[in-house]
Design a protein around this motif. Structure first.
Motif, PDB file in Angstrom:
ATOM      1  N   HIS A 113       0.836  -1.305   0.029  1.00 30.78           N
ATOM      2  CA  HIS A 113       0.095  -0.009   0.038  1.00 30.78           C
ATOM      3  C   HIS A 113       0.791   1.145  -0.067  1.00 30.78           C
ATOM      4  O   HIS A 113       2.004   1.343   0.198  1.00 30.78           O
ATOM      5  CB  HIS A 113      -0.918   0.052   1.256  1.00 30.78           C
ATOM      6  N   LYS A 171      -8.834   4.208   4.577  1.00 29.11           N
ATOM      7  CA  LYS A 171      -9.527   3.080   5.013  1.00 29.11           C
ATOM      8  C   LYS A 171      -9.833   3.168   6.564  1.00 29.11           C
ATOM      9  O   LYS A 171      -9.236   3.828   7.105  1.00 29.11           O
ATOM     10  CB  LYS A 171      -8.425   1.676   5.171  1.00 29.11           C
ATOM     11  N   LYS A 207      -7.035  -5.292  10.294  1.00 27.34           N
ATOM     12  CA  LYS A 207      -6.840  -6.546   9.595  1.00 27.34           C
ATOM     13  C   LYS A 207      -5.681  -6.478   8.703  1.00 27.34           C
ATOM     14  O   LYS A 207      -4.960  -7.307   8.629  1.00 27.34           O
ATOM     15  CB  LYS A 207      -8.043  -6.591   8.767  1.00 27.34           C
ATOM     16  N   LEU A 208      -5.281  -5.316   8.018  1.00 29.35           N
ATOM     17  CA  LEU A 208      -4.063  -5.436   7.237  1.00 29.35           C
ATOM     18  C   LEU A 208      -2.909  -5.687   8.226  1.00 29.35           C
ATOM     19  O   LEU A 208      -1.841  -6.106   7.839  1.00 29.35           O
ATOM     20  CB  LEU A 208      -3.755  -3.976   6.671  1.00 29.35           C
ATOM     21  N   GLU A 258      -5.956  -7.084  17.734  1.00 29.78           N
ATOM     22  CA  GLU A 258      -7.366  -6.447  17.870  1.00 29.78           C
ATOM     23  C   GLU A 258      -7.694  -5.888  19.044  1.00 29.78           C
ATOM     24  O   GLU A 258      -8.452  -4.832  19.014  1.00 29.78           O
ATOM     25  CB  GLU A 258      -8.180  -7.680  17.441  1.00 29.78           C
ATOM     26  N   LYS A 318     -10.461   2.136  10.409  1.00 31.23           N
ATOM     27  CA  LYS A 318      -9.468   1.591  11.557  1.00 31.23           C
ATOM     28  C   LYS A 318      -9.509  -0.005  11.813  1.00 31.23           C
ATOM     29  O   LYS A 318      -8.466  -0.698  11.597  1.00 31.23           O
ATOM     30  CB  LYS A 318      -9.700   2.246  12.881  1.00 31.23           C
ATOM     31  N   GLY A 319     -10.849  -0.284  11.446  1.00 30.24           N
ATOM     32  CA  GLY A 319     -10.861  -1.874  11.550  1.00 30.24           C
ATOM     33  C   GLY A 319     -10.293  -2.504  10.428  1.00 30.24           C
ATOM     34  O   GLY A 319      -9.690  -3.830  10.684  1.00 30.24           O
ATOM     35  N   ASP A 320     -10.152  -2.158   9.364  1.00 24.96           N
ATOM     36  CA  ASP A 320      -9.770  -2.528   8.041  1.00 24.96           C
ATOM     37  C   ASP A 320      -8.071  -2.347   8.363  1.00 24.96           C
ATOM     38  O   ASP A 320      -7.444  -3.258   7.794  1.00 24.96           O
ATOM     39  CB  ASP A 320     -10.054  -1.715   6.836  1.00 24.96           C
ATOM     40  N   LEU A 321      -7.655  -1.377   8.832  1.00 26.96           N
ATOM     41  CA  LEU A 321      -6.301  -1.007   8.910  1.00 26.96           C
ATOM     42  C   LEU A 321      -5.657  -2.251   9.869  1.00 26.96           C
ATOM     43  O   LEU A 321      -4.661  -2.628   9.794  1.00 26.96           O
ATOM     44  CB  LEU A 321      -5.939   0.221   9.431  1.00 26.96           C
TER      45      LEU A 321
END
Length: 146
Positions: free
Chosen positions: A38, A46, A53-54, A113, A48-51
């Motif tokens: 990226h 994106k 996961k990345l 998480e 925060k939740g997607d970040l």
């Protein structure tokens, strides 16, 4: 027709059993690796939740590959490909390592998480970019092959 069906079922069972055994001797597979790197602007768009996961995916690749980096940086490499005999002792060692890594990753992912959600988004983005640079360097390897 019945004979064809029996042969087909036997072929499927044999193929499945052989593919399982083949993967037992592989250090890590391509599916354990990330498939996209990226830019800052990609990540800034994106949630925060997607970040997170990345973040988890990048940590996982490093944890899976790093122990074997002196042996290989390429997915799909088998023990015998680098001159290690695929005997029961070596296969058991590799299997135990994979199982332990999977357990550790569960714990690490839970901690990420739970705790990284409190970090500033900018710091999460910086860390993802940093982890991606580590992964790029791991993939380049000692010979400079990417």
């Amino acid at each position: 027709m019945f004979k064809f069906l029996i042969n087909f079922v036997f072929f499927l069972l044999f193929t499945h059993a052989f593919s399982q055994k083949t993967e037992d001797a592989v250090f890590f597979t391509q599916k354990k690796q990330i498939n996209k790197f990226h830019t800052i602007s990609d990540l800034e768009n994106k949630m925060k939740g997607d970040l997170i996961k990345l973040y988890q995916d990048r940590v996982a690749e490093i944890i899976i590959v790093l122990p074997f980096l002196s042996l290989t940086n390429e997915p799909g490499i088998r023990l015998e490909d680098i001159g290690i005999k695929e005997d029961s002792r070596h296969l058991k060692t590799l299997k135990n390592s994979k199982e332990d890594t999977a357990k550790n990753l569960e714990s690490i992912n839970a901690a990420i998480e739970e705790l990284v959600a409190y970090a500033d988004t900018e710091k999460i983005i910086w860390t993802i970019l940093y982890l991606e640079e580590i992964i790029k360097k791991m993939r380049i390897g000692a010979n400079g092959n990417y």
